[in-house]
Design an enzyme around this catalytic site. Structure first.
Site, PDB file in Angstrom:
ATOM      1  N   GLY A  65       0.796  -1.236   0.000  1.00 27.15           N
ATOM      2  CA  GLY A  65       0.000   0.000   0.000  1.00 27.15           C
ATOM      3  C   GLY A  65       0.815   1.265   0.000  1.00 27.15           C
ATOM      4  N   GLU A 130      -7.120   4.998   0.713  1.00 24.81           N
ATOM      5  CA  GLU A 130      -7.293   3.686   1.346  1.00 24.81           C
ATOM      6  C   GLU A 130      -8.380   3.804   2.402  1.00 24.81           C
ATOM      7  OE1 GLU A 130      -3.627   1.863   2.636  1.00 24.81           O
ATOM      8  OE2 GLU A 130      -2.799   1.858   0.619  1.00 24.81           O
ATOM      9  N   ASP A 225       9.075 -13.284  17.844  1.00 19.61           N
ATOM     10  CA  ASP A 225      10.230 -13.514  18.726  1.00 19.61           C
ATOM     11  C   ASP A 225      10.410 -12.367  19.732  1.00 19.61           C
ATOM     12  OD1 ASP A 225      10.736 -15.757  17.067  1.00 19.61           O
ATOM     13  OD2 ASP A 225      11.839 -14.468  15.683  1.00 19.61           O
ATOM     14  N   HIS A 246      -6.516  -8.670   7.414  1.00 14.44           N
ATOM     15  CA  HIS A 246      -6.670  -7.881   6.190  1.00 14.44           C
ATOM     16  C   HIS A 246      -7.804  -8.487   5.377  1.00 14.44           C
ATOM     17  CE1 HIS A 246      -5.847  -5.826   2.451  1.00 14.44           C
ATOM     18  NE2 HIS A 246      -4.914  -5.102   3.045  1.00 14.44           N
ATOM     19  N   ARG A 292     -11.050  -1.308   8.269  1.00 11.73           N
ATOM     20  CA  ARG A 292     -10.844  -2.747   8.026  1.00 11.73           C
ATOM     21  C   ARG A 292     -11.704  -3.636   8.902  1.00 11.73           C
ATOM     22  NH1 ARG A 292      -4.387  -3.098   7.069  1.00 11.73           N
ATOM     23  NH2 ARG A 292      -4.570  -1.979   5.111  1.00 11.73           N
ATOM     24  N   HIS A 353      -2.922 -10.236   9.597  1.00 13.61           N
ATOM     25  CA  HIS A 353      -2.090  -9.259   8.883  1.00 13.61           C
ATOM     26  C   HIS A 353      -1.189  -8.452   9.805  1.00 13.61           C
ATOM     27  CE1 HIS A 353      -1.070  -6.531   5.645  1.00 13.61           C
ATOM     28  NE2 HIS A 353      -1.595  -5.501   6.266  1.00 13.61           N
ATOM     29  N   ARG A 388      -5.973  -0.636  13.380  1.00 11.92           N
ATOM     30  CA  ARG A 388      -4.978   0.232  12.739  1.00 11.92           C
ATOM     31  C   ARG A 388      -5.500   0.817  11.433  1.00 11.92           C
ATOM     32  NH1 ARG A 388      -1.215  -0.572   8.800  1.00 11.92           N
ATOM     33  NH2 ARG A 388      -1.654  -2.799   8.735  1.00 11.92           N
TER      34      ARG A 388
HETATM   35  C1  SIN Z   1      -2.347  -2.874   1.941  1.00 13.92           C
HETATM   36  O1  SIN Z   1      -1.642  -2.545   1.007  1.00 13.92           O
HETATM   37  O2  SIN Z   1      -3.551  -3.090   1.830  1.00 13.92           O
HETATM   38  C2  SIN Z   1      -1.714  -3.051   3.283  1.00 13.92           C
HETATM   39  C3  SIN Z   1      -1.411  -1.753   3.881  1.00 13.92           C
HETATM   40  C4  SIN Z   1      -1.455  -1.815   5.379  1.00 13.92           C
HETATM   41  O3  SIN Z   1      -1.681  -2.866   5.952  1.00 13.92           O
HETATM   42  O4  SIN Z   1      -1.315  -0.761   6.004  1.00 13.92           O
END
Ligand code: SIN
Length: 552
Positions: A65, A130, A225, A246, A292, A353, A388
């Site tokens: 992204g 986005e 880890d 995601h 999301r 994700h 996020r």
């Molecule tokens: C994406 O390209 O959809 C992922 C970007 C992100 O997780 O911030």
């Protein structure tokens, strides 16, 4: 000086020789946070960067992204702040978010000065849309290859233009502590040799833990880890229940899964069901560009309604030449799998994700353990809250990696305690460990347990079952030997247990944490954080629900 007798270590010495090295700063991990911190710190200090695989085998490298930053004429840090707080569902901390959005634009400009070729049109940065961003804000490079372009520039600067000592193939096993201070790290190299790296400060930038689930967009190295070794060293972790899925990973039997960047929806691609109908319209004013967590919840409803395990991403109405040029990574990746973005809807499903939680830090990246810093996905700075905002993660690594370097300048300039001879009190036993087939099977099992019991949706009985199965799985194994896959498995088991503990504690649904038995947001009781830390007396995790936000 010897270590506290009760402090757990992952590995035994088996009587083997341990090498010693000393640096001002050890950075663990080579994603955007680690590279930024190492480059910044190396302007003044003797820095070694340890990475367990190759320099480029990171989640950063795979990021498609871009980097969200308020650099456009229609944008402002205040608007970026408001979007981040809204997406964070009541748990993002305003002070670190303000740091993020106000310092972000300068960090992006510095990346350009370093040689990062961001995409431009007519001399202006191209800004992508986005989910949950109120204006186009996402700076991108190579179309959908932002992570590799940015990481490439940072890597180049580090290798060609800095004094950072790079050590690939160094699996950092545990942090070293002297009383209540971090004094270095213990590392295992590819030949099985242990090295005790003594350091005045350690930066944990070891990434996330997507591999604790069966399907993840994260690379195989994302085994948590840093969380596990931080936990063993008594560091406070926070928000571990918040794991972001995601919405649009390619629905095929692969791990890591192939990501179809959110920017595709930003350019107008639809989410459709098996009949080809859009299902986000009317659910949220931004339809496919809702936050999301909202998209994933609706996808789940649609999949249950239709009795299927995937939906579709449909870009067939968009110009094919444009798609090919704008999304070369996606286009080629699909092509190599016999799929064509231009002509056929692509099957997608939600996939683990991003770990929102991690080692709790303040705005300078300082953890609860003095001289241990953390940044990137390994950390929990408080910016992401319960969900996020897309493309805020590369930005977070940049901003807080830089802040750590600045804080190190202040802290290391002060006279420090003289280095004392450190005797490592590893258990002495000779461990035979578990066979590769046992390790591989256990790794699959932990993924299945987490996906079923602590995945997109949770409830008390599933979480209880998950906790029991993870504990039983661990008990069924011999203590680990010296094999990296095996050590990663034990870290995954620790992360699984911590995630389940935190998820069991939060009795509400908020952001990415969706409980079927507590389906509502409960601001009265739950607008607060959950921490986990190792309790030496009980030799078990201590889970606390903080009385107020941001308590360290
Ligand atoms: C994406 O390209 O959809 C992922 C970007 C992100 O997780 O911030």
């Amino acid at each position: 000086m010897s270590e506290s007798s009760r402090r757990p270590y992952l590995i035994a010495s088996g009587g083997a020789e341990v090498r010693y090295r000393s640096h001002d700063v050890i950075v663990v991990g080579s994603g955007i946070g680690g590279l930024t911190a190492a480059l910044g710190a190396a302007r003044k200090w003797d820095v070694a960067l340890l990475t367990k695989s190759s320099l480029s085998d990171t989640t950063t490298f795979l990021a498609q992204g871009g980097i969200a930053a308020a650099v456009g004429p229609l944008d402002s840090p205040d608007l970026h702040l408001a979007d981040t707080l809204t997406a964070g569902a009541g748990l993002s901390e305003e002070i670190p978010v303000r740091v993020l959005v106000e310092e972000g634009p300068d960090r992006v400009r510095e990346l350009e000065l370093l040689g990062t070729k961001f995409d431009h049109r007519d001399g202006q940065l191209i800004l992508a849309s986005e989910g949950a961003h109120s204006v186009p804000r996402v700076v991108r490079a190579g179309g959908d290859a932002t992570g590799s372009v940015v990481a490439g520039a940072l890597m180049q600067a580090m290798i060609a233009g800095s004094s950072v000592e790079l050590r690939e193939g160094e699996f950092v096993v545990d942090l070293l502590t002297d009383g209540a201070t971090c004094i270095g790290a213990l590392s295992l190299d590819r030949e099985g040799v242990l090295t005790l790296y003594h350091a005045r400060a350690v930066v944990m930038a070891s990434g996330g833990a997507g591999q604790v689930f069966s399907r993840t967009t994260n690379p195989g190295v994302a085994t948590g880890d840093g969380y596990a070794m931080g936990y063993r060293a008594g560091v406070v972790l926070r928000d571990m229940e918040f794991v972001q899925f995601h919405p649009t990973a390619l629905h095929v039997d692969e791990n890591p899964t192939f990501l179809l960047t959110e920017a595709l929806r930003g350019e107008g691609a639809y989410l459709t069901d098996a009949k080809g109908e859009r299902f986000m319209v009317g659910v949220h004013p931004r339809a496919e560009l809702a936050p999301r967590d909202v998209v994933v919840r609706r996808m789940r409803e649609v999949m249950i309604r239709d009795g299927v395990d995937h939906v579709f991403l449909d870009a067939g109405h968009l110009d094919c030449e444009f798609l090919r040029e704008r999304f070369p990574t996606v286009f080629n990746g699909l092509g190599s799998r016999g799929l064509d973005l231009c002509h056929t809807p692509v099957p997608v499903s939600p996939t683990a994700h991003y770990y929102i939680g991690g080692l709790l830090t303040d705005v300078w990246g300082r953890t609860s353990l003095p001289m241990l810093y953390s940044c990137g996905e390994a950390s929990c700075t408080g910016v992401h809250g319960a969900n996020r905002l897309a493309s805020n993660s590369l930005l977070e690594g940049l901003v807080f990696g830089d802040r750590i370097a600045r804080d190190l300048d202040r802290l290391l300039a002060q006279p420090s305690r003289p280095v004392r001879k450190f005797r490592l009190d590893l258990p002495e036993d000779h461990r035979v460990g578990n066979t590769p087939s046992v390790v591989a099977a256990a790794r699959r099992t932990v993924g299945e347990i987490m996906t079923r019991c602590c995945g997109i949706v949770r409830d008390a009985s599933g979480l209880d079952e998950g906790a029991r199965l993870v504990a039983e799985l661990r008990e069924s194994l011999r203590p680990p030997g010296r094999d990296v896959d095996e050590l990663e498995l034990f870290n995954l088991l620790t992360v699984a247990a911590l995630t389940i503990s935190a998820a069991s504690s939060r009795l509400e649904s908020r952001g990415v944490h969706l409980r079927l038995d507590y389906p509502e947001v409960d601001d009265v009781h739950w607008r607060r954080h959950v921490t986990v830390e190792y309790d030496e007396a009980r030799e078990a995790a201590h889970v606390r629900v903080l009385g107020r936000k941001g308590e360290l």
